[in-house]
Write a protein that holds these residues in place. Structure first.
Motif, PDB file in Angstrom:
ATOM      1  N   PRO A  15       8.375   3.674  16.884  1.00 58.88           N
ATOM      2  CA  PRO A  15       7.231   2.887  16.436  1.00 58.88           C
ATOM      3  C   PRO A  15       7.225   2.888  14.916  1.00 58.88           C
ATOM      4  O   PRO A  15       7.646   3.843  14.296  1.00 58.88           O
ATOM      5  N   HIS A  16       6.751   1.787  14.333  1.00 56.62           N
ATOM      6  CA  HIS A  16       6.780   1.755  12.878  1.00 56.62           C
ATOM      7  C   HIS A  16       5.608   2.539  12.321  1.00 56.62           C
ATOM      8  O   HIS A  16       4.593   2.708  12.959  1.00 56.62           O
ATOM      9  N   ALA A  17       5.777   3.044  11.142  1.00 58.87           N
ATOM     10  CA  ALA A  17       4.775   3.889  10.497  1.00 58.87           C
ATOM     11  C   ALA A  17       3.563   3.063  10.118  1.00 58.87           C
ATOM     12  O   ALA A  17       3.639   1.852   9.936  1.00 58.87           O
ATOM     13  N   ALA A  18       2.446   3.737   9.983  1.00 56.60           N
ATOM     14  CA  ALA A  18       1.197   3.091   9.641  1.00 56.60           C
ATOM     15  C   ALA A  18       1.285   2.450   8.255  1.00 56.60           C
ATOM     16  O   ALA A  18       1.693   3.099   7.311  1.00 56.60           O
ATOM     17  N   PRO A  19       0.892   1.160   8.140  1.00 56.34           N
ATOM     18  CA  PRO A  19       0.883   0.541   6.827  1.00 56.34           C
ATOM     19  C   PRO A  19      -0.261   1.109   5.986  1.00 56.34           C
ATOM     20  O   PRO A  19      -1.261   1.560   6.519  1.00 56.34           O
ATOM     21  N   ALA A  20      -0.117   1.075   4.712  1.00 53.09           N
ATOM     22  CA  ALA A  20      -1.153   1.585   3.823  1.00 53.09           C
ATOM     23  C   ALA A  20      -2.321   0.610   3.790  1.00 53.09           C
ATOM     24  O   ALA A  20      -2.148  -0.603   3.803  1.00 53.09           O
ATOM     25  N   ALA A  21      -3.526   1.132   3.756  1.00 57.96           N
ATOM     26  CA  ALA A  21      -4.714   0.291   3.672  1.00 57.96           C
ATOM     27  C   ALA A  21      -4.923  -0.134   2.226  1.00 57.96           C
ATOM     28  O   ALA A  21      -4.699   0.638   1.309  1.00 57.96           O
ATOM     29  N   THR A  22      -5.365  -1.361   2.046  1.00 59.50           N
ATOM     30  CA  THR A  22      -5.608  -1.827   0.698  1.00 59.50           C
ATOM     31  C   THR A  22      -7.092  -1.925   0.394  1.00 59.50           C
ATOM     32  O   THR A  22      -7.481  -1.853  -0.750  1.00 59.50           O
ATOM     33  N   ALA A  23      -7.941  -2.084   1.407  1.00 58.90           N
ATOM     34  CA  ALA A  23      -9.363  -2.270   1.171  1.00 58.90           C
ATOM     35  C   ALA A  23     -10.057  -0.963   0.838  1.00 58.90           C
ATOM     36  O   ALA A  23     -10.860  -0.905  -0.070  1.00 58.90           O
ATOM     37  N   ALA A  24      -9.775   0.076   1.589  1.00 58.13           N
ATOM     38  CA  ALA A  24     -10.422   1.361   1.371  1.00 58.13           C
ATOM     39  C   ALA A  24      -9.378   2.450   1.508  1.00 58.13           C
ATOM     40  O   ALA A  24      -8.732   2.558   2.533  1.00 58.13           O
ATOM     41  N   PRO A  25      -9.196   3.243   0.478  1.00 54.72           N
ATOM     42  CA  PRO A  25      -8.173   4.284   0.580  1.00 54.72           C
ATOM     43  C   PRO A  25      -8.551   5.302   1.640  1.00 54.72           C
ATOM     44  O   PRO A  25      -9.694   5.714   1.736  1.00 54.72           O
ATOM     45  N   ALA A  26      -7.580   5.663   2.436  1.00 51.42           N
ATOM     46  CA  ALA A  26      -7.796   6.668   3.480  1.00 51.42           C
ATOM     47  C   ALA A  26      -7.388   8.018   2.937  1.00 51.42           C
ATOM     48  O   ALA A  26      -6.572   8.102   2.025  1.00 51.42           O
ATOM     49  N   PRO A  27      -7.957   9.076   3.503  1.00 51.13           N
ATOM     50  CA  PRO A  27      -7.493  10.385   3.073  1.00 51.13           C
ATOM     51  C   PRO A  27      -6.012  10.519   3.397  1.00 51.13           C
ATOM     52  O   PRO A  27      -5.532   9.936   4.363  1.00 51.13           O
ATOM     53  N   PRO A  28      -5.260  11.260   2.581  1.00 48.86           N
ATOM     54  CA  PRO A  28      -3.825  11.381   2.860  1.00 48.86           C
ATOM     55  C   PRO A  28      -3.581  12.063   4.187  1.00 48.86           C
ATOM     56  O   PRO A  28      -4.286  12.998   4.545  1.00 48.86           O
ATOM     57  N   LEU A  29      -2.591  11.567   4.912  1.00 49.39           N
ATOM     58  CA  LEU A  29      -2.206  12.191   6.158  1.00 49.39           C
ATOM     59  C   LEU A  29      -1.199  13.282   5.840  1.00 49.39           C
ATOM     60  O   LEU A  29      -0.467  13.207   4.868  1.00 49.39           O
ATOM     61  N   GLY A  63     -11.480 -12.093   3.564  1.00 46.50           N
ATOM     62  CA  GLY A  63     -10.654 -13.075   4.241  1.00 46.50           C
ATOM     63  C   GLY A  63     -10.016 -12.585   5.533  1.00 46.50           C
ATOM     64  O   GLY A  63      -9.516 -13.373   6.313  1.00 46.50           O
ATOM     65  N   ALA A  64     -10.026 -11.289   5.787  1.00 46.62           N
ATOM     66  CA  ALA A  64      -9.383 -10.762   6.996  1.00 46.62           C
ATOM     67  C   ALA A  64     -10.200 -11.048   8.244  1.00 46.62           C
ATOM     68  O   ALA A  64      -9.683 -10.950   9.351  1.00 46.62           O
ATOM     69  N   ALA A  65     -11.458 -11.419   8.069  1.00 44.16           N
ATOM     70  CA  ALA A  65     -12.317 -11.657   9.222  1.00 44.16           C
ATOM     71  C   ALA A  65     -12.036 -12.993   9.903  1.00 44.16           C
ATOM     72  O   ALA A  65     -12.508 -13.235  10.998  1.00 44.16           O
ATOM     73  N   ALA A  66     -11.260 -13.843   9.300  1.00 46.39           N
ATOM     74  CA  ALA A  66     -11.000 -15.168   9.857  1.00 46.39           C
ATOM     75  C   ALA A  66      -9.825 -15.121  10.834  1.00 46.39           C
ATOM     76  O   ALA A  66      -8.807 -15.762  10.620  1.00 46.39           O
ATOM     77  N   HIS A  67      -9.975 -14.358  11.882  1.00 41.22           N
ATOM     78  CA  HIS A  67      -8.926 -14.305  12.904  1.00 41.22           C
ATOM     79  C   HIS A  67      -9.565 -14.470  14.277  1.00 41.22           C
ATOM     80  O   HIS A  67     -10.777 -14.507  14.404  1.00 41.22           O
ATOM     81  N   VAL A  68      -8.777 -14.562  15.292  1.00 39.79           N
ATOM     82  CA  VAL A  68      -9.284 -14.884  16.623  1.00 39.79           C
ATOM     83  C   VAL A  68      -9.500 -13.659  17.510  1.00 39.79           C
ATOM     84  O   VAL A  68      -9.824 -13.807  18.668  1.00 39.79           O
ATOM     85  N   ASP A  85      -3.715  14.158  12.205  1.00 45.68           N
ATOM     86  CA  ASP A  85      -2.501  14.494  11.477  1.00 45.68           C
ATOM     87  C   ASP A  85      -1.668  13.246  11.203  1.00 45.68           C
ATOM     88  O   ASP A  85      -1.025  13.148  10.172  1.00 45.68           O
ATOM     89  N   ARG A  86      -1.692  12.318  12.133  1.00 45.36           N
ATOM     90  CA  ARG A  86      -0.876  11.110  11.977  1.00 45.36           C
ATOM     91  C   ARG A  86      -1.395  10.035  12.905  1.00 45.36           C
ATOM     92  O   ARG A  86      -1.857  10.315  14.000  1.00 45.36           O
ATOM     93  N   VAL A  87      -1.285   8.796  12.471  1.00 38.26           N
ATOM     94  CA  VAL A  87      -1.623   7.618  13.266  1.00 38.26           C
ATOM     95  C   VAL A  87      -0.433   6.675  13.179  1.00 38.26           C
ATOM     96  O   VAL A  87       0.049   6.388  12.093  1.00 38.26           O
ATOM     97  N   VAL A  88       0.033   6.198  14.334  1.00 42.27           N
ATOM     98  CA  VAL A  88       1.149   5.266  14.369  1.00 42.27           C
ATOM     99  C   VAL A  88       0.746   4.030  15.159  1.00 42.27           C
ATOM    100  O   VAL A  88       0.166   4.140  16.242  1.00 42.27           O
ATOM    101  N   LEU A  89       1.041   2.883  14.606  1.00 44.26           N
ATOM    102  CA  LEU A  89       0.793   1.616  15.281  1.00 44.26           C
ATOM    103  C   LEU A  89       1.931   1.361  16.258  1.00 44.26           C
ATOM    104  O   LEU A  89       3.095   1.304  15.864  1.00 44.26           O
ATOM    105  N   ASP A  96      -1.929  -8.249   9.742  1.00 45.04           N
ATOM    106  CA  ASP A  96      -1.604  -6.998   9.055  1.00 45.04           C
ATOM    107  C   ASP A  96      -2.815  -6.354   8.387  1.00 45.04           C
ATOM    108  O   ASP A  96      -2.970  -5.133   8.414  1.00 45.04           O
ATOM    109  N   ALA A  97      -3.674  -7.160   7.776  1.00 46.44           N
ATOM    110  CA  ALA A  97      -4.842  -6.610   7.074  1.00 46.44           C
ATOM    111  C   ALA A  97      -5.797  -5.906   8.039  1.00 46.44           C
ATOM    112  O   ALA A  97      -6.388  -4.878   7.703  1.00 46.44           O
ATOM    113  N   VAL A  98      -5.953  -6.438   9.238  1.00 55.19           N
ATOM    114  CA  VAL A  98      -6.828  -5.817  10.231  1.00 55.19           C
ATOM    115  C   VAL A  98      -6.175  -4.540  10.765  1.00 55.19           C
ATOM    116  O   VAL A  98      -6.839  -3.515  10.942  1.00 55.19           O
ATOM    117  N   ASP A  99      -4.857  -4.584  10.999  1.00 54.39           N
ATOM    118  CA  ASP A  99      -4.136  -3.370  11.411  1.00 54.39           C
ATOM    119  C   ASP A  99      -4.330  -2.254  10.389  1.00 54.39           C
ATOM    120  O   ASP A  99      -4.644  -1.120  10.737  1.00 54.39           O
TER     121      ASP A  99
END
Length: 136
Positions: A15-29, A63-68, A85-89, A96-99
């Motif tokens: 599985p691919h690693a979690a993408p970094a969030a751009t809207a709100a920084p998450a605590p480091p994993l 703008g990320a709210a305009a999805h179906v 400890d870790r989150v994987v998508l 991508d922005a919602v993920d």
């Protein structure tokens, strides 16, 4: 009493690693490149699943709210104190922005720890999050 289950590593897969969030920084994993080292018990071995103590609140960029709507599947690794400890998508139907917002929201959450026969343990589990367009 039944024998205590043995810890297992999550199934191998890529599985691919979690993408970094751009809207709100998450605590480091603690581990961003690979699954945490065992022992992490699979959900089927637990006598009590982890329970969310905080709310799941994704912070979406403009703008990320305009999805179906859609769903995403995640694998969570939680330590014996209920911290992520870790989150994987694993799979997604979302932009991508919602993920990224969902992954960051899970990284901020706290959980009541998983248990085996009343003893807190580290665990991994898969979960599904479904979004309806009206939620945004």
């Amino acid at each position: 009493p039944p024998a205590a289950p043995r810890p297992q590593a999550p199934p191998d897969g890529a599985p691919h690693a979690a993408p970094a969030a751009t809207a709100a920084p998450a605590p480091p994993l603690r581990d961003t490149t690979a699954a945490p080292a065992p022992p992490y018990f699979p959900s089927k071995a637990l006598s009590r699943l982890p329970e969310a103590l905080t709310e799941f609140v994704p912070i979406l960029p403009d703008g990320a709210a305009a999805h179906v709507g859609g769903r995403l599947e995640l694998r969570l690794w939680l330590d014996r104190d209920g911290r992520i400890d870790r989150v994987v998508l694993l799979r997604t139907q979302l932009p991508d922005a919602v993920d990224a917002a969902a992954l960051a929201a899970f990284a901020r959450m706290r959980f009541r720890p998983a248990e085996i026969q009343g003893v807190p343990v580290a665990a991994w589990l898969d979960t599904v999050v479904e979004f309806a367009a009206a939620e945004f």
